[in-house]
Design a protein around this motif. Sequence first.
Motif, PDB file in Angstrom:
ATOM      1  N   HIS A  61       0.847  -1.187   0.000  1.00 32.46           N
ATOM      2  CA  HIS A  61       0.000   0.000   0.000  1.00 32.46           C
ATOM      3  C   HIS A  61       0.885   1.239   0.000  1.00 32.46           C
ATOM      4  O   HIS A  61       1.787   1.367   0.823  1.00 32.46           O
ATOM      5  CB  HIS A  61      -0.910   0.005   1.227  1.00 32.46           C
ATOM      6  N   HIS A  62       0.622   2.151  -0.930  1.00 32.57           N
ATOM      7  CA  HIS A  62       1.432   3.355  -1.071  1.00 32.57           C
ATOM      8  C   HIS A  62       0.646   4.550  -0.548  1.00 32.57           C
ATOM      9  O   HIS A  62      -0.454   4.821  -1.000  1.00 32.57           O
ATOM     10  CB  HIS A  62       1.813   3.568  -2.541  1.00 32.57           C
ATOM     11  N   HIS A  63       1.237   5.244   0.397  1.00 33.57           N
ATOM     12  CA  HIS A  63       0.599   6.425   0.960  1.00 33.57           C
ATOM     13  C   HIS A  63       1.365   7.650   0.484  1.00 33.57           C
ATOM     14  O   HIS A  63       2.568   7.775   0.705  1.00 33.57           O
ATOM     15  CB  HIS A  63       0.599   6.356   2.487  1.00 33.57           C
ATOM     16  N   THR A  64       0.672   8.532  -0.211  1.00 29.97           N
ATOM     17  CA  THR A  64       1.307   9.698  -0.804  1.00 29.97           C
ATOM     18  C   THR A  64       1.000  10.946   0.010  1.00 29.97           C
ATOM     19  O   THR A  64      -0.130  11.153   0.441  1.00 29.97           O
ATOM     20  CB  THR A  64       0.814   9.895  -2.252  1.00 29.97           C
ATOM     21  N   HIS A  65       2.032  11.754   0.191  1.00 34.55           N
ATOM     22  CA  HIS A  65       1.878  13.020   0.902  1.00 34.55           C
ATOM     23  C   HIS A  65       2.348  14.140  -0.003  1.00 34.55           C
ATOM     24  O   HIS A  65       3.385  14.044  -0.642  1.00 34.55           O
ATOM     25  CB  HIS A  65       2.709  13.019   2.190  1.00 34.55           C
ATOM     26  N   THR A  66       1.567  15.193  -0.076  1.00 39.00           N
ATOM     27  CA  THR A  66       1.907  16.348  -0.909  1.00 39.00           C
ATOM     28  C   THR A  66       2.096  17.569  -0.027  1.00 39.00           C
ATOM     29  O   THR A  66       1.274  17.844   0.848  1.00 39.00           O
ATOM     30  CB  THR A  66       0.795  16.624  -1.941  1.00 39.00           C
ATOM     31  N   ALA A 119      -7.726   9.602  -6.536  1.00 38.37           N
ATOM     32  CA  ALA A 119      -7.985  10.503  -7.666  1.00 38.37           C
ATOM     33  C   ALA A 119      -7.962  11.957  -7.212  1.00 38.37           C
ATOM     34  O   ALA A 119      -7.442  12.833  -7.916  1.00 38.37           O
ATOM     35  CB  ALA A 119      -9.325  10.171  -8.314  1.00 38.37           C
ATOM     36  N   ALA A 120      -8.517  12.219  -6.036  1.00 37.46           N
ATOM     37  CA  ALA A 120      -8.505  13.581  -5.495  1.00 37.46           C
ATOM     38  C   ALA A 120      -7.074  14.039  -5.229  1.00 37.46           C
ATOM     39  O   ALA A 120      -6.729  15.211  -5.453  1.00 37.46           O
ATOM     40  CB  ALA A 120      -9.331  13.645  -4.226  1.00 37.46           C
ATOM     41  N   GLN A 121      -6.229  13.130  -4.756  1.00 36.09           N
ATOM     42  CA  GLN A 121      -4.819  13.462  -4.547  1.00 36.09           C
ATOM     43  C   GLN A 121      -4.139  13.768  -5.879  1.00 36.09           C
ATOM     44  O   GLN A 121      -3.369  14.729  -5.989  1.00 36.09           O
ATOM     45  CB  GLN A 121      -4.110  12.306  -3.834  1.00 36.09           C
ATOM     46  N   ASN A 122      -4.436  12.941  -6.898  1.00 33.35           N
ATOM     47  CA  ASN A 122      -3.880  13.203  -8.229  1.00 33.35           C
ATOM     48  C   ASN A 122      -4.329  14.558  -8.753  1.00 33.35           C
ATOM     49  O   ASN A 122      -3.537  15.322  -9.324  1.00 33.35           O
ATOM     50  CB  ASN A 122      -4.330  12.116  -9.213  1.00 33.35           C
ATOM     51  N   ARG A 123      -5.618  14.873  -8.546  1.00 38.36           N
ATOM     52  CA  ARG A 123      -6.160  16.140  -9.051  1.00 38.36           C
ATOM     53  C   ARG A 123      -5.470  17.331  -8.377  1.00 38.36           C
ATOM     54  O   ARG A 123      -5.151  18.331  -9.028  1.00 38.36           O
ATOM     55  CB  ARG A 123      -7.675  16.184  -8.817  1.00 38.36           C
ATOM     56  N   GLY A 124      -5.251  17.214  -7.074  1.00 37.26           N
ATOM     57  CA  GLY A 124      -4.536  18.275  -6.364  1.00 37.26           C
ATOM     58  C   GLY A 124      -3.110  18.415  -6.857  1.00 37.26           C
ATOM     59  O   GLY A 124      -2.578  19.534  -6.947  1.00 37.26           O
ATOM     60  N   HIS A 147      -9.423  -1.527 -17.127  1.00 34.60           N
ATOM     61  CA  HIS A 147      -9.439  -0.071 -16.988  1.00 34.60           C
ATOM     62  C   HIS A 147      -8.258   0.360 -16.130  1.00 34.60           C
ATOM     63  O   HIS A 147      -7.707  -0.431 -15.365  1.00 34.60           O
ATOM     64  CB  HIS A 147     -10.741   0.392 -16.319  1.00 34.60           C
ATOM     65  N   LEU A 148      -7.863   1.603 -16.274  1.00 33.83           N
ATOM     66  CA  LEU A 148      -6.876   2.187 -15.380  1.00 33.83           C
ATOM     67  C   LEU A 148      -7.571   2.667 -14.115  1.00 33.83           C
ATOM     68  O   LEU A 148      -8.748   3.010 -14.130  1.00 33.83           O
ATOM     69  CB  LEU A 148      -6.169   3.362 -16.053  1.00 33.83           C
ATOM     70  N   GLU A 149      -6.813   2.679 -13.016  1.00 33.88           N
ATOM     71  CA  GLU A 149      -7.316   3.188 -11.752  1.00 33.88           C
ATOM     72  C   GLU A 149      -6.414   4.325 -11.281  1.00 33.88           C
ATOM     73  O   GLU A 149      -5.285   4.483 -11.754  1.00 33.88           O
ATOM     74  CB  GLU A 149      -7.371   2.069 -10.714  1.00 33.88           C
ATOM     75  N   ALA A 150      -6.913   5.109 -10.354  1.00 36.25           N
ATOM     76  CA  ALA A 150      -6.179   6.289  -9.887  1.00 36.25           C
ATOM     77  C   ALA A 150      -4.820   5.923  -9.308  1.00 36.25           C
ATOM     78  O   ALA A 150      -3.843   6.647  -9.489  1.00 36.25           O
ATOM     79  CB  ALA A 150      -7.018   7.037  -8.854  1.00 36.25           C
ATOM     80  N   SER A 151      -4.733   4.788  -8.618  1.00 35.28           N
ATOM     81  CA  SER A 151      -3.462   4.379  -8.023  1.00 35.28           C
ATOM     82  C   SER A 151      -2.429   4.048  -9.094  1.00 35.28           C
ATOM     83  O   SER A 151      -1.232   4.299  -8.916  1.00 35.28           O
ATOM     84  CB  SER A 151      -3.669   3.167  -7.103  1.00 35.28           C
ATOM     85  N   MET A 152      -2.883   3.494 -10.229  1.00 35.21           N
ATOM     86  CA  MET A 152      -1.962   3.204 -11.334  1.00 35.21           C
ATOM     87  C   MET A 152      -1.426   4.499 -11.941  1.00 35.21           C
ATOM     88  O   MET A 152      -0.238   4.614 -12.264  1.00 35.21           O
ATOM     89  CB  MET A 152      -2.680   2.388 -12.410  1.00 35.21           C
ATOM     90  N   VAL A 153      -2.316   5.477 -12.092  1.00 39.70           N
ATOM     91  CA  VAL A 153      -1.898   6.770 -12.634  1.00 39.70           C
ATOM     92  C   VAL A 153      -0.913   7.447 -11.687  1.00 39.70           C
ATOM     93  O   VAL A 153       0.082   8.046 -12.109  1.00 39.70           O
ATOM     94  CB  VAL A 153      -3.124   7.668 -12.886  1.00 39.70           C
ATOM     95  N   GLU A 154      -1.165   7.323 -10.383  1.00 38.27           N
ATOM     96  CA  GLU A 154      -0.248   7.883  -9.391  1.00 38.27           C
ATOM     97  C   GLU A 154       1.158   7.315  -9.566  1.00 38.27           C
ATOM     98  O   GLU A 154       2.147   8.054  -9.572  1.00 38.27           O
ATOM     99  CB  GLU A 154      -0.764   7.581  -7.987  1.00 38.27           C
ATOM    100  N   ARG A 155       1.250   6.003  -9.742  1.00 39.41           N
ATOM    101  CA  ARG A 155       2.560   5.372  -9.947  1.00 39.41           C
ATOM    102  C   ARG A 155       3.182   5.805 -11.269  1.00 39.41           C
ATOM    103  O   ARG A 155       4.400   6.003 -11.369  1.00 39.41           O
ATOM    104  CB  ARG A 155       2.411   3.854  -9.908  1.00 39.41           C
ATOM    105  N   GLY A 156       2.344   5.936 -12.303  1.00 37.37           N
ATOM    106  CA  GLY A 156       2.859   6.399 -13.582  1.00 37.37           C
ATOM    107  C   GLY A 156       3.417   7.807 -13.512  1.00 37.37           C
ATOM    108  O   GLY A 156       4.445   8.116 -14.129  1.00 37.37           O
ATOM    109  N   LEU A 157       2.767   8.665 -12.737  1.00 43.93           N
ATOM    110  CA  LEU A 157       3.242  10.044 -12.575  1.00 43.93           C
ATOM    111  C   LEU A 157       4.585  10.093 -11.855  1.00 43.93           C
ATOM    112  O   LEU A 157       5.419  10.962 -12.129  1.00 43.93           O
ATOM    113  CB  LEU A 157       2.203  10.865 -11.807  1.00 43.93           C
ATOM    114  N   GLN A 158       4.792   9.170 -10.925  1.00 42.62           N
ATOM    115  CA  GLN A 158       6.081   9.106 -10.236  1.00 42.62           C
ATOM    116  C   GLN A 158       7.199   8.797 -11.217  1.00 42.62           C
ATOM    117  O   GLN A 158       8.318   9.299 -11.089  1.00 42.62           O
ATOM    118  CB  GLN A 158       6.028   8.062  -9.122  1.00 42.62           C
TER     119      GLN A 158
END
Length: 293
Positions: free
Chosen positions: A31-36, A95-100, A170-181
Amino acid sequence: MCVTCGCSDDAETKITNPETGEVVAINSNVHHHTHTHTLADGTVITHSHSHASSHSHSHEHHSNNTTEVAQIHAKMHGNTITLEEKILAKNDLIAAQNRGWFKGRNILALNLVSSPGSGKTTLLTRTINDLKDKFPIYVIEGDQETSNDAKKIQETGCKVVQINTGTGCHLEASMVERGLQQLNPPLNSIVMIENVGNLVCPALFDLGEKAKVAILSVTEGEDKPIKYPHMFRASEVMIITKIDLLPYVQFDLNLAIEYAKQVNPKMQIFQVSATTGVGLESWYDWICANVQK
């Protein structure tokens, strides 16, 4: 598990960087917990912490899977369950974290959705080649298998990562988060997310994008918007592609637009050919206008 189609969240998902050849498996038990954090000068810094599940938790996960199967079975017999709501709530949080994250960097993120074979990749490569001198463009490619589309995108000089979902549709928000990294797109750029070819499940999963862009080819049926209303209702834009083929196919253009407007009266519609370039300027103007917002 996706209760819409039955694809499993235990599918082996991996991210491939075609530039370096690096392949990273996304372990469902980690489980990956992201902090911005936003610094005083406006710089946005994001970092993640990974927490692997323990052996004892694995037994709990197995028990949860058993419960999920029972719940899905119950739903088939008309009982109300909250499984799908819980899955989507978890996705929506990321997804909300990605949007921010996108907002903090002034990044325009678009989620391109369609049936397989609609011409998403061809339209995307043409768009990149025509706009790459104006904006930095980064791409997340989603497919069940292969890196074929990522290689086509890479030929444009654009930085891209490929996400293979295995049995996932389908893609999920967590996959996009990893892709952005992996991509780390800069300020004031564009991120194009080419979703897995599917007009059902991607409608449910918010990725943190600015807008979903539904792509409909004239080689498909003009009734797609009313056959798959959830996708077209969730999309801000519809692009009708391959219009250079209209003289050779049985496709009622006006009826397709009418159906789309029935489902989503506010939808913006573009008619384009990625081969001849017809109609692309209007699509590009829309992108430019939204980058500046």
